[in-house]
Structure formats: C-alpha cells, structure tokens
Enzyme design. Sequence first.
Site, PDB file in Angstrom:
ATOM      1  N   SER A 247       4.121   5.264   0.918  1.00  0.00           N
ATOM      2  CA  SER A 247       4.712   3.884   1.141  1.00  0.00           C
ATOM      3  C   SER A 247       6.329   4.235   2.140  1.00  0.00           C
ATOM      4  CB  SER A 247       4.060   2.931   0.794  1.00  0.00           C
ATOM      5  OG  SER A 247       3.388   1.999   1.794  1.00  0.00           O
ATOM      6  N   ASP A 345      -6.050   7.523   5.451  1.00  0.00           N
ATOM      7  CA  ASP A 345      -4.791   5.961   5.235  1.00  0.00           C
ATOM      8  C   ASP A 345      -5.118   5.490   6.348  1.00  0.00           C
ATOM      9  OD1 ASP A 345      -2.474   5.209   4.727  1.00  0.00           O
ATOM     10  OD2 ASP A 345      -1.650   6.327   4.042  1.00  0.00           O
ATOM     11  N   HIS A 378      -3.993   5.337   0.643  1.00  0.00           N
ATOM     12  CA  HIS A 378      -2.897   5.112   1.171  1.00  0.00           C
ATOM     13  C   HIS A 378      -2.832   4.202  -1.186  1.00  0.00           C
ATOM     14  CE1 HIS A 378       0.954   3.744   2.388  1.00  0.00           C
ATOM     15  NE2 HIS A 378       1.310   3.323   1.617  1.00  0.00           N
TER      16      HIS A 378
END
Length: 412
Positions: A247, A345, A378
């Site tokens: 991330s 994601d 994610h």
Amino acid sequence: MGFRRRQVVTAALVANAIRPLPGFRGGLASFFPGWLTGELAPHVLTGLAADTGWQLARGRRDKVALGLAAASTVGLGYLIRQGGGAGVVVRAALDEGLAAGFDKDVAASELVGATTLRRLVNPFGFAGAGRRAGVKVHKDIAYAPDHGKRGLLDVYTSVNTPSEGAPVLLHVHGGGWTIGNKEQQGIPLLQHLAAKGWVCVTINYRLAPRDAWPAQIVDVKAALAWVKGHVAEYGGDPGYVAITGGSAGGHLTALAALTPNAPQFQPGFEDADTSVQVAVPHYGVYDFAGVTGLRSAILMRDRFLAPRVVERRFTAAPEVFADASPILHVSADAPDMFVLHGTHDTLVDVRQARAFVARLRNTSKSTVTYAELPGTQHGFDIFPSIRSQSVVRAIDRYLTWHRSTWQREHQG
C-alpha cells in the site's frame, strides 16, 4: 441477532468479497469487510456450518435462512478455491517474468517453507516478538533519534544467522501515509525469511498530516542509510539489500528503489548510499500525480493525497506530486522488481500496477515480474491465510533466486 439476520449479514459479506462495490466511496466501504471475509473464508465457513448445524439440531427449519446459508457456503467455497489458487498464479508470474526453471540451480533446501495448519487456524497469532521458533527480534532501535517512536526500527534475525554476509530485507509498512507501525504488517514474511537466515528490518516513519510529504520517503531513505551503516552488526550484508512493503509502503518501496541517492529525498545525508538491489512492492500507489489519467488515481490525488498527505493542492504544486510518483521515475537503471496486486483491490486501482509494470518493461534493463491475483483485495499479506502464505513462499523463491544470481555476478 436471529439466525435469519445472521445469514443475511453473512450473505452480504460474501457477496461483497466476491464482487466489491464500485467507485471511490463504494470501494472504501467495501474494503474492510471484503478483505476479512476473503482472507478468512475458511473461518467464516466453519462458523456458518456450526451455526447452521446448531439450528438444525434444535429443529429449526427457516427455509429463507437455510437458503441464504447454502448460497453463502457456495460463495465461500469459491473464495477458498480462489485463495488456494494463488500459488499457481504467482508461480506462473515468476516463470513468465524470469523464464521457466529460473530457480533450477537454487538448492531445494533453500526453498523449504510449508504452511502450518496452526498458523492458518489462528491467523492473528503470528504477531509479536518470539512468536516463531528460531527468530530473534531486536526491538526499537533508533535510526532517526529526532523523531521519537516514528524513528525506530526492529531487526529480525535467525538465532542461527551467520556472523556476517546474510542477505537483508527492509520492510516499509502501509497505512495511507497517516497510520500504521512496524509491528502491524509484513510480519509473516519477515518471520519466514528471518527463520531462513535473512536479516529483516522493519521501520516506523513519520506520518501525515503531522509531518507532511516528503517526510515519509525521507525517513525510508534514512532507514536505508542506517542499514548500510549498521546492519553488519546483526550479521547482514550491506551490499545486498532488498526492499518491500504494501500500500503506502508499496509506494515508498517503489519510489525508494527508483530514486537511489536522490538528494531531494536525502536532506542532510545527501552523500549516503540508499540504493537497493531488488524491490518487491505490494498493491502500491504508483501514480501520485494522476498522469495515468485513471479517474481513481485523480480522485485519490485530489480527495486524499492533496489534503491529507501532501497538504498542498495539485494545481499549486504539480511538481511535488510528480516527484512523488514512482511511475515517473522509471529508468533503464531501475533495479529488478517483483510487483504484486489484486484484481479486486478497491483502495488502489489494479490499473495503476498494470501501467507501472508496462512502463518498467518498456524502459528498464532489469527483470520485471508481475503477479496479478484474481479476486484479491487490498492488504492480502497482512496475516497468514491460504493466499498470503502462497505469496510469502513465492517471494521467498524469488528472493532466494535473486540473491543467488547476484552473488554469482558480483562475487565470482
């Protein structure tokens, strides 16, 4: 909450994991429940089966609730199968990016690392020092003393680490540049590699909005400078450093790897060596400036990055956003990269990763490997799951090969 309502909630969670809500706001709302349901699908299925069995044993036959339970069971089975297929996906990505049989000359003993049932049954039992046999954690070492807790790092070593020359991995946590710490992310990978003899370093760094951009990349560079100067004290080889993170950590990983010794990110330590040999960014943000033209990237830039991280409007300082975009730093001299991203994601559009990889492959002289994980949200690597353990083993295989290849080329 009654049985029918529980099944309504479960069915909604499963549906969201399979097909998350679209859009900027919808994606934010979809992320957390979708992430947990997807990675913990076996646990959710076990709870669903126990709940349904208990209701049947009590003689309750709510047809609507049982129908929902049946649909959720099918959906969870699909999610489990998808997670279990991650190993095939990442292996195919490695074979494509590096040519099939790339690791044939790496000793089989170096690639051992099975997933234990205990780690999957209790996925949150991995955290904390001393939770894996054979691993020692050196806690809270200051690499940037002026920044208090945000300037600390941990070093993971094997109790059998050689006195010198072990490969080094630097991990950078995520959290939108605004939250997170070194104890929360990447631990399964750090423990796995440390147990095999790597020296693994994981860092805190200053967070926005208290410390606006570029404080975060400056701290990553300072940590790299610390590694070069001190990791030998823990048995590590400062001449071979890999970097990884997810991330925001994926963004910082890619940016650090692509800007070795960049003076604008090294104020006061411009002469320090901050180069790395290889980078493994997970679900990173590669386009701060919106240069890809993706609506999702532009919305992230204007609604989050500008007000919360950079604390300047894009129109007032476009050069700051451009300089923070890894995709605009790609050059022929980029190090080898293994990029991972999930197709589902909802926080960082997978098309950012595709564009970043395309530019790397068109420009870099180094190897570029890309694994796109179907149906994956994610944060898929934060705790041990069927999927994340496949990813950990793939990264191990990749880095073991890379280290072996680098040694042959640089040490005769």
